[in-house]
Structure formats: C-alpha cells, structure tokens
Design an enzyme around this catalytic site. Structure first.
Site, PDB file in Angstrom:
ATOM      1  N   GLU A 113       0.783  -1.184   0.133  1.00 62.98           N
ATOM      2  CA  GLU A 113      -0.049   0.086  -0.013  1.00 62.98           C
ATOM      3  C   GLU A 113       0.917   1.269   0.037  1.00 62.98           C
ATOM      4  OE1 GLU A 113      -2.651  -0.801   3.430  1.00 62.98           O
ATOM      5  OE2 GLU A 113      -3.980  -1.712   1.909  1.00 62.98           O
ATOM      6  N   ASP A 139      -8.431  -9.170   4.344  1.00 67.65           N
ATOM      7  CA  ASP A 139      -8.085  -8.064   5.220  1.00 67.65           C
ATOM      8  C   ASP A 139      -9.033  -7.859   6.362  1.00 67.65           C
ATOM      9  OD1 ASP A 139      -6.945  -5.664   6.438  1.00 67.65           O
ATOM     10  OD2 ASP A 139      -7.753  -4.345   4.698  1.00 67.65           O
ATOM     11  N   GLU A 180     -12.582  -2.038  12.142  1.00 68.53           N
ATOM     12  CA  GLU A 180     -12.604  -1.231  10.871  1.00 68.53           C
ATOM     13  C   GLU A 180     -13.767  -1.918  10.069  1.00 68.53           C
ATOM     14  OE1 GLU A 180      -8.937  -1.897   8.652  1.00 68.53           O
ATOM     15  OE2 GLU A 180      -9.641  -0.750   6.904  1.00 68.53           O
TER      16      GLU A 180
HETATM   17  O1  GCW Z   1      -6.942  -2.859   5.926  1.00 67.62           O
HETATM   18  C1  GCW Z   1      -5.931  -2.144   5.631  1.00 67.62           C
HETATM   19  C2  GCW Z   1      -6.244  -0.840   6.233  1.00 67.62           C
HETATM   20  C3  GCW Z   1      -5.338   0.227   6.291  1.00 67.62           C
HETATM   21  C4  GCW Z   1      -3.844  -0.474   7.112  1.00 67.62           C
HETATM   22  C5  GCW Z   1      -3.667  -1.794   6.153  1.00 67.62           C
HETATM   23  C6  GCW Z   1      -2.562  -2.766   6.958  1.00 67.62           C
HETATM   24  C7  GCW Z   1      -2.205   0.356   8.499  1.00 67.62           C
HETATM   25  O2  GCW Z   1      -7.412  -0.186   5.530  1.00 67.62           O
HETATM   26  O3  GCW Z   1      -5.327   1.260   7.022  1.00 67.62           O
HETATM   27  O4  GCW Z   1      -2.825   0.405   7.224  1.00 67.62           O
HETATM   28  O5  GCW Z   1      -4.919  -2.397   6.192  1.00 67.62           O
HETATM   29  O6  GCW Z   1      -2.954  -3.525   7.625  1.00 67.62           O
HETATM   30  O7  GCW Z   1      -1.645  -2.085   6.910  1.00 67.62           O
END
Ligand code: GCW
Length: 630
Positions: free
Chosen positions: A245, A324, A352
């Site tokens: 990311e 995730d 989340e």
């Molecule tokens: O699920 C995603 C989240 C991000 C997060 C990432 C991760 C810290 O939306 O906000 O970043 O996972 O786990 O690195």
C-alpha cells in the site's frame, strides 16, 4: 471516577490494591491486600520452577499464596487472583495455575504523530499529540496496567504506515520522550516496539538510497539500532510494513523480502531485538478487468518461496485471513505453511470492517472460529500456536476516549484478545463472561443478558453484512456501511463480479487456483461444494442466485432472510438493553443505548442496500414478500 473511564482493571474495587502497588516493591513483599471492604492476606514469591510468565495462585487458611515464574508471572498471578475475587470466588478456594501459550503477546497501535489513529474509533492517540509521544504519562500508566492485567507484553507505539514525525523515533530527539514511555510500561512487563520506515536511511540518514544491498544502508540500520538500544536496552524490536500500500520496500530495489528484512534484522541482532515483518503484500494497483490476478494469493506467493531465507530474529507477521480482517474469510494459507521461518498471527481488535465501535461486535467469537479451523486433517489452527506460530499480535482498538474503546462494550474485545493470546484454549464464552463479571458484576439478571448480547453480536453483524464470505461490500476508504459496488471497479483487487446470473470468484482449480495454497485436506474441503462451509461459499465459488443451500433454500432467499434477521437481531439487542435500565450505571446504560441506535440505522441500511442490490441484479423476489426496494 466516571464510569466511562472505568475498565475492568480500573474499577473502584480493583484499583485499591492493584492500583499503585502493582509494580512496586511493597507489592511483591505485600503481606496484605484489600478487596472492596474485605481484607485478605497474600504472600508473593518468585518460583523459578514455574514456567516463565506462568503463575500459580492458591488459597488457604493463611490467605493467598501467589507465585510467579518471574516478575511478570507474579503480576499475572496477582491479576488472576483479583479477577477471581471479583467474580465472587472465596479467597480460600482459589486455585489457578497457568502459563502463556506464546512468549510474545503483542498490541500494535496504528497511531500517528499528529495524534490521529489510522482506523481508530476511540478518539485520538493515547501516545501522540502534536508530534510528541508520551504527552499524558499518568494515563499511559493506567493503560499499562490495563494491558498487563490481560498478559500483553509488547506494544508498538506508532502506525505501520510510518510518516516523518514517527520515523524520527530513531533519532536522539525522538528517543528522549520514548524513553519516558518505556519507563512507564517497563514495570508492567511490557516492552516497546518501534514501527520503522524502510526509507529511513534516506529520510533520516541523508543517504541517496535505501537499497538494502548498499553497505551504507546497513551502516545506517546498525547505527540506528545501537542508538535506540543505548537508550532503551529492553526494546522488543522493530516492525516493518514494506512493499505494501504505497510503502517502499526491497522490491523497489529489485530484491525479495528476505533481503530487505535481513539487513534490519542484522542490526537488531546484537541487541537481542526482533524484527516483525508484515506479510500484508498485494498489488493495490490492479486493473479490475484482470481476472487472473487474485489478491488473496499474494501473501503466500510472495513469502512461501522465501521460507528459510529470513534471519533467525525475523518474525513474519501474517494477518489471520488472506483478505483483510473481513467479517468472514478463510484463514491465511501462509499460517503454519512455513517450516523454517518464524511466524506471528495478526488479528485486528479495531473494528475497521466490523462496525467501527458503533456496532456491537465480539471478535472473540470470530477468533474462536479462526482457531478452530483446520490446518490439515490432524491439526487445527489452534494447534499451531506455540509451535509454528510463536507470537500473537493484534491491532489495538484503544484511544484517548474516556472509556478507552469508543464503545464501552468494545472493551470486551481488548480483554478477550489478551486472555486468548495468553491461553488460546479459552472459549469465547468464558472470556466474554469473565469481562462482563469484571465490568458489570455477577448478578445473573444483568450478567446473562449482556454476555448473550456480546456472544450473539458477531453473527448478528454478519447477517446484515456482505453475505456468504463475499467480503468488501463496504463504503470505500472509511469502510463503514454498505456499498456493494464500491470496490468493484477499483484498483484494490477486491472483486465479487456479480452479474444478473451469478456472484463470486471461483478460487478452485477451475478458477484462480487460490485453493491450491492450502494443505490438501483443507483445499479439498473448500473446493467441494458439499463440504465448503456455507458461510464461505462465495469466497471460494461463483454461484447462481438460485443455488440450493443444504436447508433447501435458494442462495438469494438466504440472503434476503439473513438481512431481515440481522436487523431483527439489533432490535432484540435494544429490547434486552432497555430491560437493564436502572440495574446498571446510568452512564453506561445511556452510552450503549445511543450506540445501539446507531447500529440499528446501520443494520437497516445494510439490509436495504444489499437486498435491493441483489434483487435488481437477479430479479428474483423475496418469497416472503417483505420490502425490497426496486
Ligand atoms: O486494511 C488495511 C487498512 C489500512 C492498514 C492496512 C494494513 C495500516 O485499511 O488502513 O494500514 O490494512 O494492515 O497495513
């Protein structure tokens, strides 16, 4: 003290004796403790025959005898004794003996230097404000006690998405305040972890590259580790999110993950530090037209070929699922698959995708399912713990809100995480009931309904959410509320590919072959429509709306039914909660009642959007004729 601030370990009664003594010399020698009005005798000793961080508590005519394998064990023994007393056990009858299943029980904070928290739903950071860490040390001390009371022994203090403010923790200036934070947590047996940015050599060291093969980069990491350990000799280690990311990493320099990890690990090694290296790596710039790339395959594809190449002080940190932290997904096939590489299992306590601490959601129930899931024909995932999996990590749900967790009941998740990381054999029911007792007391008319609400909450939430393991039908970016096509034509690799006839991605050997990453027994289980757990059908298969489920219902009818039931479940929570009015502290009653109102709105939105979405796709009406918006 206001109820909001109160958590199990900070309730009036427990504070008396746990409060100021716990880490102090008097406590260890402590002859007398108090519990509420009652005085009891206790003796404390370190017994080196006990497992490290293990303890025993034995009640008798002479009071309580609390023994620990080390100081932390003693501390855990004392908390266990207090918990038992609070649950109404008679001191003379207490008999507990425990040891941790894993040595490392870790909380990651995704806290930014400006005081915000990534995916935080409990106010601002407890650690950071205006670029400064440790701005409220007394509150951090309460926090340390809270975490120690459930056996957490390592915490990272800054977001894995590291920005410049927190990257500076590696500098003399940044370390000044971090040292004070370490001093607060140390007496509670909690060691700090720093999240570091892979580009630190450029950001902080003035180098032109962060290429791990460059000797100057190695020098930078060696010097940084020496500087940090000079000030905080018991630091647990560094945590890195690389090549994920938009974070940089070894890939950018043409190297595999091991090359990037090992240069930092070598710097930590002389100081006894561990490098936690996250496995959350996937292509976040996928073209949605590409049906060959399948995001869940990414972590395994990246790391499996590297098994055995990581230095001994590297632990790969693997999210529990390949997607995730979704409401429903299978376990990551990487867990337990690496035979010559150390692994940590990563959970998310922050809600989340699970209601953001507005909706009630007991993670413990999902974690139990995850631990119960098979690794192969002989072993469950729980059986890997303490063996292939040697650390359990979670993303924290805490912040500087008065009640720590945004939703008072979300404290149960923090509590459950610590208890399960220490002892994964505990059931979700047991840890939930324990939290309810410690927070609301033992009276059956209060205890039973609250515990039931919590234990039902995961399934109620799942009912009104994305159905049958399909994942990702959330509003983009903030991830609260429904948006079935929100991520459908995006770059994030999260597609359900619904059309007028069918939905889901075929991940079997006939499709993306994701299933091939599992042990054969599990692969076959998921590939076969007869044995694939119903709630994960659409994670593994692409199915028509009129697909018949085991109970004879069509899939579309099941989707309608569960979405109506989900809202009814929330309405039922409200009825139950209203029956508690006057029996629990008003502040707690009102706070949770307000959250339930928000949850009801959210559940209705999910129900109507999801049902309408599918009806509009397939045109098959609800057999029961309920309202679906055409
Ligand atoms: O699920 C995603 C989240 C991000 C997060 C990432 C991760 C810290 O939306 O906000 O970043 O996972 O786990 O690195």
């Amino acid at each position: 003290m206001r109820f909001g601030y109160k958590a199990w370990m900070l309730s009036e009664e427990l504070k008396v004796e746990s409060g100021e003594f716990f880490a102090e010399e008097e406590f260890r020698r402590g002859i007398v403790g108090f519990f509420g009005e009652e005085k009891f005798k206790a003796s404390f000793d370190i017994d080196e025959n006990l497992p490290l961080e293990g303890f025993s508590v034995a009640g008798g005519a002479d009071g309580l005898k609390i023994s620990g394998g080390c100081e932390s064990g003693l501390l855990y023994g004392a908390y266990a004794a207090l918990f038992a007393l609070k649950r109404g056990e008679a001191a003379e009858k207490i008999s507990i003996s425990q040891k941790p299943a894993v040595e490392k029980r870790i909380l990651n904070h995704w806290d930014n230097g400006d005081g915000s928290v990534e995916r935080g739903y409990s106010g601002g950071s407890l650690f950071w404000r205006d670029g400064k860490i440790g701005y409220d040390l007394p509150r951090l001390r309460d926090y340390a006690r809270l975490l120690a009371s459930v056996g957490i022994n390592e915490i990272s203090v800054n977001n894995v998405n590291v920005r410049l403010q927190t990257a500076k923790l590696l500098t003399d200036e940044g370390l000044k305040d971090l040292v004070k934070v370490a001093e607060v947590f140390r007496p509670f047996g909690i060691r700090l972890i720093i999240s570091v940015h892979f580009d630190s050599p450029v950001w902080l060291g003035g180098l032109k590259t962060s290429d791990p093969a460059d000797p100057k980069v190695a020098d930078f990491w060696n010097a940084a580790a020496a500087r940090v350990y000079g000030k905080i000799p018991d630091l647990a280690g560094f945590l890195v999110k690389a090549d994920s990311e938009f974070q940089s990493g070894p890939n950018a320099f043409g190297h595999t993950q091991d090359v990037g990890a090992n240069v930092i690990a070598k710097a930590l090694k002389p100081h006894g530090g561990t490098l936690y290296w996250r496995c959350f790596i996937y292509n976040c710039l996928q073209d949605w037209r590409d049906t060959v790339t399948d995001r869940p395959k990414a972590a395994y594809d990246t790391f499996f070929p590297l098994d055995g190449k990581f230095d001994q002080n590297v632990i790969l940190q693997v999210k529990h699922g390949p997607s995730d932290f979704q409401v429903r997904e299978p376990n990551s096939p990487l867990l337990g698959a690496l035979k010559n590489t150390r692994e940590a299992l990563e959970f998310q306590i922050a809600q989340e995708y699970t209601g953001q601490q507005k909706d009630l959601y007991a993670w413990a129930v999902q974690w139990e399912e995850i631990l119960d899931a098979p690794f192969n024909e002989e072993r469950t995932t729980r059986d890997l713990i303490g063996k292939e999996i040697e650390a359990i990590v979670a993303v924290s749900n805490t912040g500087d809100d008065e009640n720590w967790c945004g939703h008072l009941m979300a404290q149960a998740n923090l509590f459950a995480f610590g208890r399960l990381a220490y002892n994964p054999a505990l059931t979700a029911k047991a840890v939930t009931e324990e939290w309810v007792s410690l927070t609301f007391g033992n009276a059956a008319e209060i205890h039973a309904p609250i515990a039931k609400m919590l234990l039902d909450s995961r399934h109620v939430y799942e009912k009104y959410n994305a159905p049958l393991g399909i994942c990702w039908m959330v509003c983009i970016h903030h991830h609260y509320g429904p948006s079935p096509d929100g991520y459908e034509y995006m770059k994030w690799g999260t597609y359900h590919r619904a059309d007028t006839k069918a939905i889901g991605v075929d991940r079997t050997r006939n499709g993306t072959s994701y299933t091939a990453q599992y042990q054969p027994f599990v692969r076959d289980l998921y590939e076969n429509l007869q044995t694939c757990p119903q709630e994960m059908l659409l994670y593994f298969h692409r199915l028509p709306y009129d697909f018949k489920l085991k109970d004879g219902r069509t899939m579309i009818q099941y989707i309608y039914d569960t979405h109506f039931e989900g809202v009814e479940g929330v309405e039922n929570f409200i009825t139950v909660w209203e029956s508690l009015k006057g029996k629990i502290p008003d502040e707690a009653y009102t706070h949770v009642r307000e959250r339930l109102a928000m949850q009801l709105e959210n559940a209705k939105e999910w129900r109507d959007v999801i049902n309408s979405y599918f009806y509009r796709k397939c045109g098959i009406p609800d057999e029961k004729g309920r309202t679906v918006y055409v």
